[in-house]
Scaffold this motif. Structure first.
Motif, PDB file in Angstrom:
ATOM      1  N   CYS A 199       0.831  -1.172  -0.010  1.00 35.43           N
ATOM      2  CA  CYS A 199       0.087   0.044   0.003  1.00 35.43           C
ATOM      3  C   CYS A 199       0.891   1.135   0.040  1.00 35.43           C
ATOM      4  O   CYS A 199       1.840   1.358   0.685  1.00 35.43           O
ATOM      5  N   CYS A 242       0.405   3.486   6.249  1.00 34.46           N
ATOM      6  CA  CYS A 242      -0.191   1.905   6.098  1.00 34.46           C
ATOM      7  C   CYS A 242       0.703   1.032   5.781  1.00 34.46           C
ATOM      8  O   CYS A 242       1.295   0.088   6.522  1.00 34.46           O
ATOM      9  N   CYS A 252      -4.245  -0.183  -0.529  1.00 33.36           N
ATOM     10  CA  CYS A 252      -4.482  -1.659  -0.001  1.00 33.36           C
ATOM     11  C   CYS A 252      -6.192  -1.496  -0.107  1.00 33.36           C
ATOM     12  O   CYS A 252      -6.631  -0.286  -0.045  1.00 33.36           O
ATOM     13  N   CYS A 305      -7.531   0.810   2.608  1.00 31.82           N
ATOM     14  CA  CYS A 305      -7.283   2.410   2.377  1.00 31.82           C
ATOM     15  C   CYS A 305      -8.260   2.881   1.272  1.00 31.82           C
ATOM     16  O   CYS A 305      -8.888   4.239   1.431  1.00 31.82           O
TER      17      CYS A 305
HETATM   18 ZN   LIG Z   1      -3.166   0.791   3.077  1.00 30.82          ZN
END
Ligand SMILES: [Zn+2]
Ligand SMILES: [Zn+2]
Ligand SMILES: [Zn+2]
Length: 567
Positions: free
Chosen positions: A7, A12, A46, A49
């Motif tokens: 990500c 993250c 990801c 997110c």
């Molecule tokens: Zn993420």
């Protein structure tokens, strides 16, 4: 072959996989202009997110009083009084008194595209509340459509006489609920289907005239039970005769707030003895996710109903097919990728926020109705071949769009949804804060807005603390309609509506001690989160992936063991 990606969000950095099926889907929905396909690249964020980014554009619950910028009529609005977004009431927005084309502008290839789209969004009048379809006496509903005599229902369609509902579809006379489908006369229920006359029930199907049930199917006249199938006259899971049942129930007066709370607490105790299935939902084929009803080949998705071939979808309902990364709502949405609040016979929407009612081939649009082949347009209806709201011929459109895509590849915008920094709402006022809560400083460090403004209190002369209210609804005078009640949790004052008071009185239910939004959050907390854990079946020990965290007190069974137990 599965590709592992990291990500791109610096906070993250989670690893996630992109499968061959995913790549085939991105290829399938990649747009074609002048016979050439413009490939949508695999995602850089990801799934969580990406979900958070979409949710950060959706303010579902923070509605403020305001007025239409055209007719000046007072109207409730999704925009805070400080917001710079101009908005019209529903009548004006749909009228011929203005034309969204007049705001059209040429694309500036020296600047990022999203910036230009955002500027346009701040110029063209928006709808005060997102509502569609035929509405009667529904001035206070949002993210909803085709309803009658309803009040503060969100993510709702085809409802009549409903109040304070979230995820209501085809419901009548339901009050205070979360995800109730095809139900009538439900109060304070969560995830109930095709049921009638229920109070404080959860995960029930085809039940009626019952209260405080959890995970029951086909039961009637039952009270405080869990995991029953096709039973009648049961109390605390014990089979009684009709007479005994009637007698025992006569001693319980749910009009008393204290008694009601006692029953709710007792239901929690009864549930502890009862095994839960590893996932919620029914009638699913080759699916993974939670809260899925009548879905096929749907993965990593939550709260979906009647959806086929989908992934990373949340709250998509009624006949959606071939869709990825959608937050709400469906109603025959097809071949679409990364959208919020889109659907109703719409086809091939990409990176669009609000593509409503027979829209097709929209890219990077921000609220459209009945529009076809538009790129980067906002708040238009019955439009086609427009870019930044400027009208082009079909040939001009097909020539210009590839150039914009090339430009967006260079700026890193192509294939991305809008960044949260361009949301029209403070992060804390959006659904992102519910699923991915952040502190002010953390949101601001990421460049996201925060909105500390509180909604003005109701205009009343008298306010009463919730704990000062008489315990029983029969002792509450009519005058309560002129008062505001101070929420026992948040202190936020709220009013009781006349039709609401009638409902509590005829159904003999206590009047609420909590603000409607707090009640919504309470119900939200009763459901499982959108996160999977490894856990083992409490019966056979098999490894399962479930939304029940390992440290939760519930007994969780794999599907096979569960089915052996309850049938
Ligand atoms: Zn993420
Ligand atoms: Zn107006
Ligand atoms: Zn098992």
């Amino acid at each position: 072959m599965t590709v592992q990606q990291i990500c791109r969000n610096s906070w993250c950095k989670q690893s996630f996989e992109v499968t061959d099926d995913d790549l085939a889907f991105y290829d399938q929905v990649s747009p074609v202009f002048g016979g050439k396909k413009y490939a949508i690249p695999p995602p850089t964020l990801c799934p969580d997110c990406r979900q958070q980014r979409r949710l950060s554009f959706c303010n579902e619950f923070n509605l403020s009083p305001g007025s239409c910028a055209l007719c000046k009529k007072r109207t409730l609005s999704q925009f805070s009084p400080k917001s710079l977004v101009p908005y019209y009431c529903r009548e004006c927005w749909h009228s011929d008194k203005w034309d969204a084309h007049t705001y059209g502008r040429a694309v500036d290839f020296s600047r990022p595209f999203f910036e230009q789209l955002h500027e346009l969004k701040l110029r063209v009048p928006s709808l005060a509340l997102d509502v569609q379809g035929e509405l009667q006496n529904c001035d206070y509903i949002h993210y909803a459509g085709s309803s009658k005599n309803s009040y503060l229902i969100m993510h709702a369609d085809f409802c009549e006489d409903c109040m304070y509902g979230y995820g209501f579809k085809h419901d009548r006379s339901c009050m205070d609920g979360f995800y109730n489908l095809q139900c009538e006369l439900l109060y304070d229920c969560i995830d109930c289907n095709a049921s009638y006359g229920l109070i404080h029930c959860q995960d029930c199907i085809n039940c009626h005239s019952s209260a405080f049930l959890r995970d029951c199917i086909g039961c009637k006249s039952c009270f405080l039970c869990a995991g029953l199938r096709n039973k009648e006259y049961c109390l605390e899971n014990e089979q009684l005769t009709k007479e005994e049942y009637g007698k025992r129930l006569q001693t319980i007066d749910l009009g008393s707030s204290a008694q009601y709370q006692k029953c709710a607490a007792r239901r929690k105790e009864i549930e502890r003895e009862h095994p839960f299935k590893e996932f919620h939902g029914h009638n699913t084929e080759r699916c993974s996710g939670d809260y899925l009803v009548s879905c096929k080949d749907t993965h990593a998705s939550f709260d979906c109903e009647d959806v086929e071939r989908a992934k990373f979808c949340y709250q998509v309902v009624t006949g959606a097919k071939n869709v990825y990364d959608i937050y709400q709502y469906g109603l025959k949405l097809q071949e679409s990728l990364e959208c919020t609040i889109s659907g109703e016979n719409s086809y091939h929407l990409l990176f669009t926020l609000g593509g409503n009612v027979s829209c097709s081939d929209l890219l990077y649009c921000w609220y459209m109705e009945n529009a076809k082949s538009c790129f980067g347009c906002v708040n238009m209806k019955h439009a086609s071949y427009c870019i930044l709201n400027k009208q082009y011929t079909r040939e001009e459109y097909e020539n210009l769009v590839p150039k914009i895509i090339e430009h967006m590849r260079k700026t890193g915008e192509w294939g991305e949804f809008l960044p949260s920094s361009l949301s029209l709402f403070g992060y804390n006022k959006t659904s992102a804060q519910v699923y991915f809560p952040l502190k002010t400083a953390d949101a601001q460090a990421r460049g996201w807005q925060w909105d500390d403004e509180e909604a003005p209190p109701p205009e009343v002369k008298k306010t009463i603390d919730a704990k000062m209210l008489p315990d029983n609804q029969k002792d509450i005078p009519d005058d309560i309609l002129n008062w505001a009640i101070r929420c026992e949790v948040t202190g936020r004052p709220f009013k009781i509506q006349p039709q609401e008071l009638t409902f509590y009185r005829t159904q003999k239910l206590p009047i609420p001690r909590r603000h409607w939004y707090q009640r919504h959050l309470d119900r939200f907390q009763q459901r499982n989160p959108r996160t999977f854990w490894n856990r083992s079946c409490a019966k056979c020990g098999k490894e399962i992936r479930t939304t029940y965290a390992p440290d939760r007190p519930e007994i969780v069974y794999c599907e096979d063991c569960y089915l052996k137990e309850v049938y």
